[in-house]
Design an enzyme around this catalytic site. Structure first.
Site, PDB file in Angstrom:
ATOM      1  CE  LYS A 109      -2.142  -6.146 -40.089  1.00 37.13           C
ATOM      2  NZ  LYS A 109      -0.961  -5.523 -40.713  1.00 37.13           N
ATOM      3  CG  ASP A 146      -0.940  -2.684 -38.706  1.00 40.63           C
ATOM      4  OD1 ASP A 146      -0.360  -2.531 -39.798  1.00 40.63           O
ATOM      5  OD2 ASP A 146      -2.107  -2.282 -38.525  1.00 40.63           O
TER       6      ASP A 146
HETATM    7  P1  NAP Z   1       0.892   3.831 -35.858  1.00 41.36           P
HETATM    8  O1  NAP Z   1       2.292   4.113 -35.540  1.00 41.36           O
HETATM    9  O2  NAP Z   1      -0.025   3.346 -34.783  1.00 41.36           O
HETATM   10  O3  NAP Z   1       0.281   5.140 -36.543  1.00 41.36           O
HETATM   11  C1  NAP Z   1      -0.956   5.154 -37.169  1.00 41.36           C
HETATM   12  C2  NAP Z   1      -1.355   6.578 -37.463  1.00 41.36           C
HETATM   13  O4  NAP Z   1      -2.661   6.604 -38.048  1.00 41.36           O
HETATM   14  C3  NAP Z   1      -1.484   7.402 -36.220  1.00 41.36           C
HETATM   15  O5  NAP Z   1      -1.184   8.724 -36.545  1.00 41.36           O
HETATM   16  C4  NAP Z   1      -2.954   7.187 -35.874  1.00 41.36           C
HETATM   17  O6  NAP Z   1      -3.468   8.149 -35.032  1.00 41.36           O
HETATM   18  C5  NAP Z   1      -3.613   7.237 -37.201  1.00 41.36           C
HETATM   19  N1  NAP Z   1      -4.846   6.459 -37.234  1.00 41.36           N
HETATM   20  C6  NAP Z   1      -5.030   5.165 -36.915  1.00 41.36           C
HETATM   21  N2  NAP Z   1      -6.300   4.781 -37.086  1.00 41.36           N
HETATM   22  C7  NAP Z   1      -6.943   5.876 -37.473  1.00 41.36           C
HETATM   23  C8  NAP Z   1      -8.279   6.126 -37.809  1.00 41.36           C
HETATM   24  N3  NAP Z   1      -9.228   5.156 -37.778  1.00 41.36           N
HETATM   25  N4  NAP Z   1      -8.589   7.383 -38.208  1.00 41.36           N
HETATM   26  C9  NAP Z   1      -7.644   8.355 -38.277  1.00 41.36           C
HETATM   27  N5  NAP Z   1      -6.354   8.164 -37.979  1.00 41.36           N
HETATM   28  C10 NAP Z   1      -6.005   6.949 -37.582  1.00 41.36           C
HETATM   29  O7  NAP Z   1       0.761   2.759 -37.034  1.00 41.36           O
HETATM   30  P2  NAP Z   1       1.742   2.553 -38.269  1.00 41.36           P
HETATM   31  O8  NAP Z   1       2.531   1.344 -37.960  1.00 41.36           O
HETATM   32  O9  NAP Z   1       2.411   3.818 -38.606  1.00 41.36           O
HETATM   33  O10 NAP Z   1       0.720   2.164 -39.437  1.00 41.36           O
HETATM   34  C11 NAP Z   1       0.170   3.141 -40.356  1.00 41.36           C
HETATM   35  C12 NAP Z   1      -0.354   2.447 -41.606  1.00 41.36           C
HETATM   36  O11 NAP Z   1       0.722   1.748 -42.253  1.00 41.36           O
HETATM   37  C13 NAP Z   1      -1.442   1.388 -41.375  1.00 41.36           C
HETATM   38  O12 NAP Z   1      -2.308   1.357 -42.500  1.00 41.36           O
HETATM   39  C14 NAP Z   1      -0.654   0.090 -41.331  1.00 41.36           C
HETATM   40  O13 NAP Z   1      -1.435  -1.038 -41.623  1.00 41.36           O
HETATM   41  C15 NAP Z   1       0.378   0.374 -42.410  1.00 41.36           C
HETATM   42  N6  NAP Z   1       1.588  -0.451 -42.350  1.00 41.36           N
HETATM   43  C16 NAP Z   1       2.385  -0.457 -41.248  1.00 41.36           C
HETATM   44  C17 NAP Z   1       3.532  -1.225 -41.250  1.00 41.36           C
HETATM   45  C18 NAP Z   1       4.503  -1.210 -40.111  1.00 41.36           C
HETATM   46  O14 NAP Z   1       5.577  -1.788 -40.269  1.00 41.36           O
HETATM   47  N7  NAP Z   1       4.214  -0.568 -38.997  1.00 41.36           N
HETATM   48  C19 NAP Z   1       3.851  -2.021 -42.359  1.00 41.36           C
HETATM   49  C20 NAP Z   1       3.027  -1.985 -43.473  1.00 41.36           C
HETATM   50  C21 NAP Z   1       1.899  -1.193 -43.453  1.00 41.36           C
HETATM   51  P3  NAP Z   1      -3.886   7.634 -33.552  1.00 41.36           P
HETATM   52  O15 NAP Z   1      -2.704   6.906 -33.031  1.00 41.36           O
HETATM   53  O16 NAP Z   1      -4.147   8.906 -32.861  1.00 41.36           O
HETATM   54  O17 NAP Z   1      -5.077   6.740 -33.736  1.00 41.36           O
END
Ligand code: NAP
Length: 445
Positions: free
Chosen positions: A124, A164
């Site tokens: 990561k 991510d």
């Molecule tokens: P993203 O598109 O950047 O969205 C993240 C979301 O969470 C946004 O709504 C963001 O709001 C909110 N957020 C982030 N940090 C925060 C915090 N500290 N407090 C409150 N809200 C917060 O990211 P994503 O890719 O959807 O990822 C979401 C989750 O899924 C994460 O746990 C990530 O590790 C997991 N994940 C993602 C993938 C992937 O393929 N993308 C794969 C496996 C797991 P703001 O943008 O306003 O901060």
């Protein structure tokens, strides 16, 4: 293995790394029995070797903003374990990023990647850089500076980063451009690439879609399905979007999304053009969901609150770690929620997880539920090696198959004598055994 002794030693060595210590404890508690009944693991000190990353790269990332000011962020890559394949795991750009969070994510990634059945090790990386409110040119200059260091330790057969939180298609494009310039090579060194230059169909939807395929399998064990179910989702990013899209397609009604400012409750369901609007919200460069309630006035905005107070059959954390705590769990249980599946990584606190398991609810952890994202990244790597692109249906079918087989592994290792499936235990044991056996085969290195 003595879990308490290992944890005490780790706490001494890495004080204050709370998320990392939380993730390690969860895995050790689950695998203790299997570990101790296989003495060859103890002899080879598999756990002591697995809980420490192979290496950590930390570097400064200087960049110039649009006003000509110099900014300095910190960049990281945690290469955790490569027993079953090249290091693989996303990059997170968010102001909250620190070494503890990246070590927790890298550690989890080892088991998640193992569960996919594809040959990928765990890693990561990321930075405390906040892309929110930055211009495209600023994000580009930051990404270019970040890659000026990162390129030295990655490669298509060595370490393949992806997106991510805060790292989507735009960031992957800027990072890839710089890698290509530095190495003179057009290779599959990142996943989540644009479709015209090596990306895979279905990758943007994969984490959310895969999560919902997993939920379908969980419901099937009770002879049930998603039709007519009310679903609460948190977040409004990439993962939340994919989950809302697929859950709606399969007949569920999603009533919430959330941001750091609060949550939206839409009694009519978030479907059709409202799902497209989520993409607009996410790319609007702000970090708030409130504008949804101006666009769709039937929806209510609840400032500073989390979506877990809304009545739902199914709760899907899709934003970030520890976003659903013990109090939230109590509320969900009181409101009759039947299933909780983490699509974010470690979305629930240990207290919440304990309560769900105590109440014999259907509960599954992120490393199983969200593995569809990295699995489809693995499929992107395969397509890059073969130098061809599969049609969307082929990728989606493979994703579906992988999620079904991860579910089967969880049942195999997590079902107790009463028939209850502890998905946390099942996922950790299944992910661990494959990596541990590979480490045994390869000697002490
Ligand atoms: P993203 O598109 O950047 O969205 C993240 C979301 O969470 C946004 O709504 C963001 O709001 C909110 N957020 C982030 N940090 C925060 C915090 N500290 N407090 C409150 N809200 C917060 O990211 P994503 O890719 O959807 O990822 C979401 C989750 O899924 C994460 O746990 C990530 O590790 C997991 N994940 C993602 C993938 C992937 O393929 N993308 C794969 C496996 C797991 P703001 O943008 O306003 O901060």
């Amino acid at each position: 293995m003595n879990v308490e002794k290992i944890m005490t030693d780790l706490e001494k060595k890495h004080p204050g790394e709370l998320e990392y210590l939380q993730a390690v404890r969860e895995v050790l508690d689950s695998i203790e029995e299997v570990y101790n009944s296989n003495p060859q693991f103890e002899t080879a000190k598999i756990i002591e070797r697995l809980v420490e990353p192979d290496r950590i790269l930390t570097f400064k990332v200087p960049w110039v903003d649009d006003s000509g000011n110099v900014n300095v962020n910190i960049g990281y890559r945690v290469q955790f374990n490569q027993a079953i394949g090249p290091y693989k795991g996303g990059l997170r750009f968010h102001p909250s990023v620190n070494l503890s969070i990246l070590k927790f994510l890298g550690f989890e990634q080892i088991f998640k990647n193992s569960l996919t059945s594809l040959p990928m090790g765990g890693a990561k990386g990321g930075s405390d850089f906040n892309p929110k409110g930055k211009s495209n040119a600023e994000v580009m200059r930051f990404c270019q500076s970040f890659m000026l260091e990162l390129w030295k330790v990655i490669g298509p057969e060595t370490d393949v980063p992806a997106g991510d939180i805060g790292v989507g298609g735009r960031e992957i494009g800027f990072l890839y451009g710089m890698y290509k310039k530095l190495t003179h090579e057009h290779v599959g060194v990142l996943t989540g690439k644009g479709l015209n230059w090596g990306g895979s169909l279905v990758r943007p939807e994969a984490t959310g879609f895969g999560g919902i395929y997993f939920v379908q399998e969980m419901l099937k064990t009770k002879g049930d399905d998603l039709k007519g179910k009310t679903v609460a989702v948190s977040g409004f990013g990439n993962v939340a979007w994919g989950a809302v899209l697929k859950a709606t397609e399969l007949g569920a009604k999603v009533v919430t999304i959330s941001g750091p400012d609060g949550y939206i409750y839409d009694p009519d369901g978030i479907s059709g053009n409202k799902i497209d609007y989520m993409l607009e919200l996410r790319s609007s460069n702000q970090d708030i969901v409130k504008p949804y309630s101006y666009e769709f006035p039937n929806a209510q905005f609840h400032q500073g609150k989390r979506p877990w107070e809304a009545k739902c059959d199914i709760a899907l954390p899709c934003a970030t770690q520890n976003e659903l705590n013990g109090d939230d769990a109590k509320l969900l249980i009181k409101n009759g929620t039947k299933l909780v599946a983490e699509i974010s990584n470690m979305g629930c606190t240990p207290e919440a997880v304990e309560m769900f398991i105590e109440h014999k609810m259907l509960f599954a952890p992120g490393k199983a539920v969200n593995a569809g994202g990295v699995a489809t990244s693995g499929l992107e790597m395969t397509q890059n090696s073969m130098k061809l692109n599969w049609p969307a249906k082929e990728v989606d079918d493979r994703l579906h198959h992988i999620m079904t087989s991860i579910h089967e592994s969880c049942i195999k290792h997590g079902k107790d004598s009463s028939g209850y499936v502890n998905y946390v235990k099942g996922a950790n044991i299944a992910g661990f055994i494959k990596v541990a056996n590979a480490m045994l085969d390869q000697g002490v290195i």
